[in-house]
Design a protein around this motif. Structure first.
Motif, PDB file in Angstrom:
ATOM      1  N   ALA A  40       7.731   7.798   5.716  1.00 25.27           N
ATOM      2  CA  ALA A  40       6.477   7.167   5.286  1.00 25.27           C
ATOM      3  C   ALA A  40       6.750   5.847   4.579  1.00 25.27           C
ATOM      4  O   ALA A  40       6.109   4.833   4.851  1.00 25.27           O
ATOM      5  N   ILE A  41       7.715   5.850   3.671  1.00 26.12           N
ATOM      6  CA  ILE A  41       8.058   4.639   2.932  1.00 26.12           C
ATOM      7  C   ILE A  41       8.593   3.568   3.880  1.00 26.12           C
ATOM      8  O   ILE A  41       8.205   2.397   3.799  1.00 26.12           O
ATOM      9  N   ALA A  42       9.464   3.976   4.801  1.00 24.65           N
ATOM     10  CA  ALA A  42      10.026   3.024   5.773  1.00 24.65           C
ATOM     11  C   ALA A  42       8.941   2.427   6.662  1.00 24.65           C
ATOM     12  O   ALA A  42       9.092   1.312   7.161  1.00 24.65           O
ATOM     13  N   SER A  43       7.834   3.147   6.824  1.00 23.85           N
ATOM     14  CA  SER A  43       6.722   2.659   7.643  1.00 23.85           C
ATOM     15  C   SER A  43       5.766   1.776   6.849  1.00 23.85           C
ATOM     16  O   SER A  43       4.751   1.327   7.384  1.00 23.85           O
ATOM     17  N   GLY A  44       6.068   1.555   5.571  1.00 20.00           N
ATOM     18  CA  GLY A  44       5.253   0.663   4.753  1.00 20.00           C
ATOM     19  C   GLY A  44       4.109   1.325   4.018  1.00 20.00           C
ATOM     20  O   GLY A  44       3.186   0.646   3.567  1.00 20.00           O
ATOM     21  N   TYR A  45       4.151   2.631   3.862  1.00 17.29           N
ATOM     22  CA  TYR A  45       3.092   3.357   3.166  1.00 17.29           C
ATOM     23  C   TYR A  45       3.456   3.538   1.695  1.00 17.29           C
ATOM     24  O   TYR A  45       4.619   3.606   1.342  1.00 17.29           O
ATOM     25  N   ARG A  46       2.433   3.625   0.848  1.00 17.37           N
ATOM     26  CA  ARG A  46       2.635   3.848  -0.583  1.00 17.37           C
ATOM     27  C   ARG A  46       2.228   5.275  -0.940  1.00 17.37           C
ATOM     28  O   ARG A  46       1.423   5.898  -0.232  1.00 17.37           O
ATOM     29  N   PRO A  47       2.739   5.790  -2.061  1.00 19.58           N
ATOM     30  CA  PRO A  47       2.385   7.156  -2.468  1.00 19.58           C
ATOM     31  C   PRO A  47       0.920   7.267  -2.918  1.00 19.58           C
ATOM     32  O   PRO A  47       0.352   6.322  -3.466  1.00 19.58           O
ATOM     33  N   CYS A  48       0.355   8.429  -2.723  1.00 22.54           N
ATOM     34  CA  CYS A  48      -1.005   8.733  -3.164  1.00 22.54           C
ATOM     35  C   CYS A  48      -1.017   8.911  -4.682  1.00 22.54           C
ATOM     36  O   CYS A  48      -0.177   9.609  -5.241  1.00 22.54           O
ATOM     37  N   ALA A  49      -1.987   8.310  -5.342  1.00 26.80           N
ATOM     38  CA  ALA A  49      -2.098   8.418  -6.794  1.00 26.80           C
ATOM     39  C   ALA A  49      -2.583   9.801  -7.229  1.00 26.80           C
ATOM     40  O   ALA A  49      -2.351  10.201  -8.370  1.00 26.80           O
ATOM     41  N   VAL A  50      -3.223  10.539  -6.327  1.00 24.11           N
ATOM     42  CA  VAL A  50      -3.786  11.844  -6.685  1.00 24.11           C
ATOM     43  C   VAL A  50      -2.735  12.946  -6.603  1.00 24.11           C
ATOM     44  O   VAL A  50      -2.519  13.677  -7.565  1.00 24.11           O
ATOM     45  N   CYS A  51      -2.065  13.071  -5.480  1.00 25.02           N
ATOM     46  CA  CYS A  51      -1.135  14.191  -5.299  1.00 25.02           C
ATOM     47  C   CYS A  51       0.322  13.837  -5.628  1.00 25.02           C
ATOM     48  O   CYS A  51       1.152  14.735  -5.757  1.00 25.02           O
ATOM     49  N   LEU A  52       0.619  12.550  -5.776  1.00 27.94           N
ATOM     50  CA  LEU A  52       1.976  12.111  -6.127  1.00 27.94           C
ATOM     51  C   LEU A  52       1.898  11.103  -7.281  1.00 27.94           C
ATOM     52  O   LEU A  52       2.374   9.969  -7.168  1.00 27.94           O
ATOM     53  N   PRO A  53       1.309  11.503  -8.423  1.00 29.69           N
ATOM     54  CA  PRO A  53       1.057  10.529  -9.498  1.00 29.69           C
ATOM     55  C   PRO A  53       2.316   9.877 -10.070  1.00 29.69           C
ATOM     56  O   PRO A  53       2.295   8.686 -10.390  1.00 29.69           O
ATOM     57  N   GLU A  54       3.403  10.619 -10.197  1.00 31.85           N
ATOM     58  CA  GLU A  54       4.631  10.031 -10.738  1.00 31.85           C
ATOM     59  C   GLU A  54       5.206   8.997  -9.771  1.00 31.85           C
ATOM     60  O   GLU A  54       5.644   7.926 -10.177  1.00 31.85           O
ATOM     61  N   LYS A  55       5.199   9.322  -8.497  1.00 30.95           N
ATOM     62  CA  LYS A  55       5.731   8.401  -7.493  1.00 30.95           C
ATOM     63  C   LYS A  55       4.829   7.176  -7.359  1.00 30.95           C
ATOM     64  O   LYS A  55       5.307   6.063  -7.180  1.00 30.95           O
ATOM     65  N   TYR A  56       3.514   7.387  -7.484  1.00 31.60           N
ATOM     66  CA  TYR A  56       2.592   6.259  -7.446  1.00 31.60           C
ATOM     67  C   TYR A  56       2.827   5.341  -8.643  1.00 31.60           C
ATOM     68  O   TYR A  56       2.852   4.118  -8.495  1.00 31.60           O
ATOM     69  N   ALA A  57       3.006   5.910  -9.836  1.00 27.47           N
ATOM     70  CA  ALA A  57       3.242   5.103 -11.035  1.00 27.47           C
ATOM     71  C   ALA A  57       4.519   4.275 -10.891  1.00 27.47           C
ATOM     72  O   ALA A  57       4.542   3.094 -11.245  1.00 27.47           O
ATOM     73  N   ALA A  58       5.564   4.877 -10.351  1.00 30.55           N
ATOM     74  CA  ALA A  58       6.818   4.146 -10.133  1.00 30.55           C
ATOM     75  C   ALA A  58       6.615   3.037  -9.110  1.00 30.55           C
ATOM     76  O   ALA A  58       7.102   1.915  -9.297  1.00 30.55           O
ATOM     77  N   TRP A  59       5.901   3.319  -8.044  1.00 29.84           N
ATOM     78  CA  TRP A  59       5.611   2.307  -7.017  1.00 29.84           C
ATOM     79  C   TRP A  59       4.804   1.164  -7.623  1.00 29.84           C
ATOM     80  O   TRP A  59       5.079  -0.008  -7.373  1.00 29.84           O
ATOM     81  N   ASN A  60       3.819   1.496  -8.446  1.00 31.42           N
ATOM     82  CA  ASN A  60       2.957   0.488  -9.050  1.00 31.42           C
ATOM     83  C   ASN A  60       3.742  -0.388 -10.028  1.00 31.42           C
ATOM     84  O   ASN A  60       3.549  -1.601 -10.056  1.00 31.42           O
ATOM     85  N   ARG A  61       4.624   0.213 -10.817  1.00 34.81           N
ATOM     86  CA  ARG A  61       5.468  -0.573 -11.731  1.00 34.81           C
ATOM     87  C   ARG A  61       6.345  -1.542 -10.949  1.00 34.81           C
ATOM     88  O   ARG A  61       6.486  -2.698 -11.326  1.00 34.81           O
ATOM     89  N   LEU A  62       6.915  -1.062  -9.857  1.00 32.35           N
ATOM     90  CA  LEU A  62       7.764  -1.915  -9.025  1.00 32.35           C
ATOM     91  C   LEU A  62       6.957  -3.059  -8.423  1.00 32.35           C
ATOM     92  O   LEU A  62       7.394  -4.209  -8.416  1.00 32.35           O
ATOM     93  N   LYS A  63       5.759  -2.744  -7.951  1.00 28.06           N
ATOM     94  CA  LYS A  63       4.887  -3.752  -7.357  1.00 28.06           C
ATOM     95  C   LYS A  63       4.511  -4.814  -8.380  1.00 28.06           C
ATOM     96  O   LYS A  63       4.518  -6.006  -8.083  1.00 28.06           O
ATOM     97  N   LEU A  64       4.187  -4.385  -9.595  1.00 38.80           N
ATOM     98  CA  LEU A  64       3.759  -5.322 -10.634  1.00 38.80           C
ATOM     99  C   LEU A  64       4.917  -6.183 -11.152  1.00 38.80           C
ATOM    100  O   LEU A  64       4.694  -7.292 -11.639  1.00 38.80           O
ATOM    101  N   SER A  65       6.143  -5.688 -11.048  1.00 36.59           N
ATOM    102  CA  SER A  65       7.289  -6.445 -11.553  1.00 36.59           C
ATOM    103  C   SER A  65       7.729  -7.541 -10.595  1.00 36.59           C
ATOM    104  O   SER A  65       8.555  -8.369 -10.936  1.00 36.59           O
TER     105      SER A  65
END
Length: 66
Positions: A40-65
């Motif tokens: 999924a990640i290799a295909s350019g998808y991001r984690p769901c904020a509802v069912c994968l909140p920790e992974k979404y938070a990490a993705w969002n921090r990376l995106k914002l940095s």
């Protein structure tokens, strides 16, 4: 893993948000499936904020940095 093609989001197959959308008659025609999270990640998808909140938070921090 399941995902939404237009929103480029992936998550667990038992995600309450996705299941609610499917029950309402939405989402289904844009649904995609992945063998694993790496695919999924290799295909350019991001984690769901509802069912994968920790992974979404990490993705969002990376995106914002960037």
């Amino acid at each position: 893993m399941g995902g939404h093609r237009r929103l480029r989001i992936y998550g667990r197959l038992d995600c309450r948000s996705a299941l609610r959308a499917i029950a309402a008659g939405h989402y289904v025609r844009h649904r995609v499936f992945f063998a694993d999270e790496r695919t999924a990640i290799a295909s350019g998808y991001r984690p769901c904020a509802v069912c994968l909140p920790e992974k979404y938070a990490a993705w969002n921090r990376l995106k914002l940095s960037r």
